[in-house]
Design an enzyme around this catalytic site. Structure first.
Site, PDB file in Angstrom:
ATOM      1  N   SER A  41     -12.477   2.154  -4.203  1.00 56.19           N
ATOM      2  CA  SER A  41     -12.796   3.466  -3.626  1.00 56.19           C
ATOM      3  C   SER A  41     -11.580   4.386  -3.594  1.00 56.19           C
ATOM      4  O   SER A  41     -10.434   3.945  -3.696  1.00 56.19           O
ATOM      5  CB  SER A  41     -13.367   3.325  -2.212  1.00 56.19           C
ATOM      6  OG  SER A  41     -12.347   3.446  -1.242  1.00 56.19           O
ATOM      7  N   VAL A  42     -11.888   5.662  -3.409  1.00 56.08           N
ATOM      8  CA  VAL A  42     -10.866   6.716  -3.287  1.00 56.08           C
ATOM      9  C   VAL A  42      -9.923   6.449  -2.116  1.00 56.08           C
ATOM     10  O   VAL A  42      -8.788   6.917  -2.084  1.00 56.08           O
ATOM     11  CB  VAL A  42     -11.561   8.097  -3.121  1.00 56.08           C
ATOM     12  CG1 VAL A  42     -12.330   8.175  -1.795  1.00 56.08           C
ATOM     13  CG2 VAL A  42     -10.579   9.257  -3.237  1.00 56.08           C
ATOM     14  N   LYS A  43     -10.403   5.656  -1.144  1.00 53.88           N
ATOM     15  CA  LYS A  43      -9.643   5.450   0.088  1.00 53.88           C
ATOM     16  C   LYS A  43      -8.371   4.627  -0.108  1.00 53.88           C
ATOM     17  O   LYS A  43      -7.497   4.642   0.750  1.00 53.88           O
ATOM     18  CB  LYS A  43     -10.535   4.794   1.136  1.00 53.88           C
ATOM     19  CG  LYS A  43     -11.694   5.666   1.559  1.00 53.88           C
ATOM     20  CD  LYS A  43     -11.187   6.881   2.302  1.00 53.88           C
ATOM     21  CE  LYS A  43     -12.319   7.640   2.932  1.00 53.88           C
ATOM     22  NZ  LYS A  43     -11.879   8.431   4.058  1.00 53.88           N
ATOM     23  N   ASP A  44      -8.280   3.904  -1.221  1.00 54.25           N
ATOM     24  CA  ASP A  44      -7.032   3.172  -1.497  1.00 54.25           C
ATOM     25  C   ASP A  44      -5.837   4.118  -1.461  1.00 54.25           C
ATOM     26  O   ASP A  44      -4.751   3.760  -1.008  1.00 54.25           O
ATOM     27  CB  ASP A  44      -7.066   2.542  -2.904  1.00 54.25           C
ATOM     28  CG  ASP A  44      -7.978   1.332  -2.992  1.00 54.25           C
ATOM     29  OD1 ASP A  44      -8.551   0.943  -1.962  1.00 54.25           O
ATOM     30  OD2 ASP A  44      -8.115   0.788  -4.107  1.00 54.25           O
ATOM     31  N   ALA A  47      -5.028   5.153   2.210  1.00 58.29           N
ATOM     32  CA  ALA A  47      -4.680   3.994   3.042  1.00 58.29           C
ATOM     33  C   ALA A  47      -3.237   3.572   2.760  1.00 58.29           C
ATOM     34  O   ALA A  47      -2.438   3.346   3.683  1.00 58.29           O
ATOM     35  CB  ALA A  47      -5.647   2.840   2.754  1.00 58.29           C
TER      36      ALA A  47
END
Ligand SMILES: Cc1ncc(COP(=O)(O)O)c(C=O)c1O
Length: 325
Positions: A41-44, A47
């Site tokens: 996901s884009v959240k890597d 994060a």
């Protein structure tokens, strides 16, 4: 040539033309396929940056514990960062999130605490409150708080935005992106608007969320808040990462329209993506039908992968139970 750790594979995701679902639309619609990140996901992106920035600021020390309220994707990114850097992770999650998301986080070594969805954010049982309480109790713990931590927006300003600019040779005219914490759309929008102030940023919201009305009226209307099923976008709070000046317009997309479009993306485009990807594309095309011109290039961000939704929108029985098939 090899990478020294999987976290070095974060970013530089492909931009892919949508061909079938865009029939009848003028202009070009390109999808930024974020499931190519190692945590799918884009959240890597954000994060990893939240942890790097916290280290620089001395907010987390070796052997520390990362505590976050997460719908799964941010947790995955944090877990990868924790493995790379030697931290422990505890995640709180609302019970409406798919069981797959909990199991995936446990698989990468995190402890997961499930909290009720249908309570106010200020209720001590909410996943926001439980995360805060654990952070207060556990020594050397760090609570990234993806909602208000501006490293979230900065990560997308520094990586996703420039990638989209370069991949379109600076020709992108429109951005469409679901809005949860706001970090993805605002980071990308800020970068693109700095290169070309005419780039239009469309935010996709859910029914049951406060964003659209707040943008249009400046009113935080609690009657807009009610339970909905789409995971990852829409909020009952105003996160600091949502900068309304960087989002030109909001459209709301229903759970059903999002689910149906997500399944079309898999079948017709070969893009096995997550539920909020259907929200983003459905909303983007609704806008594009009326406003996109022949030479326009709209980039829509697809945040995550379909595996996390096998028990829901990719399950025919579940879809039938909703009356959506
Ligand atoms: C599946 C999914 N889609 C969209 C988003 C929204 O992105 P942002 O939080 O950057 O607004 C998230 C964030 O949690 C997500 O997990």
């Amino acid at each position: 040539m090899y990478l020294n750790h999987i976290v070095e594979a974060i970013g530089n995701t492909p931009l892919v033309k949508l061909n079938k679902v865009t029939e009848g639309i003028r202009g070009t619609v390109l999808a930024k396929v974020e499931y190519f990140n190692p945590g799918n996901s884009v959240k890597d992106r954000m994060a990893f940056k939240m942890i790097e920035d916290a280290e620089k600021a001395g907010l987390i020390k070796p052997g520390g514990t990362i505590i976050e309220g997460t719908s799964g994707n941010t947790g995955m990114g944090l877990a990868l960062a924790a493995i790379a850097k030697g931290y422990k992770c505890i995640f709180t999650m609302s019970d409406k999130q798919g069981k797959e998301k909990q199991d995936i986080l446990k698989a990468v070594g995190a402890q997961v605490i499930v909290c009720p969805t249908d309570v106010a954010p200020t209720d001590p049982r909410s996943y926001y409150s439980v995360a805060r309480k654990l952070n207060a109790e556990i020594p050397n713990s760090f609570y990234p708080n993806q909602y208000d931590n501006l490293s979230n927006t900065a990560a997308n300003y520094e990586s996703t935005g420039p990638e989209i600019w370069t991949q379109t040779d600076g020709k992108v005219t429109h951005l469409a992106c679901g809005v949860g914490t706001g970090g993805t759309i605002c980071g990308i929008s800020q970068y693109l608007k700095e290169q070309n102030p005419n780039v239009f940023a469309l935010g996709l919201d859910t029914y049951g969320s406060v964003f659209k009305k707040y943008k249009e009226t400046g009113i935080f209307d609690e009657t807009e808040i009610y339970p909905y099923k789409t995971e990852g976008i829409g909020e009952d709070i105003l996160p600091q990462n949502v900068n309304f000046d960087l989002i030109d317009m909001f459209l709301k997309v229903s759970d059903q329209d999002a689910a149906v479009m997500t399944r079309r993306l898999a079948k017709e485009e070969g893009l096995f993506v997550g539920w909020s990807c259907g929200s983003a594309v459905h909303g983007a095309l609704e806008y594009a039908k009326e406003h996109l011109k022949e030479d326009d290039i709209l980039v829509v961000v697809l945040p995550d992968h379909g595996t996390r939704y096998l028990g829901k929108i990719y399950n025919d029985d579940w879809m039938r139970e909703q009356g959506w098939l």
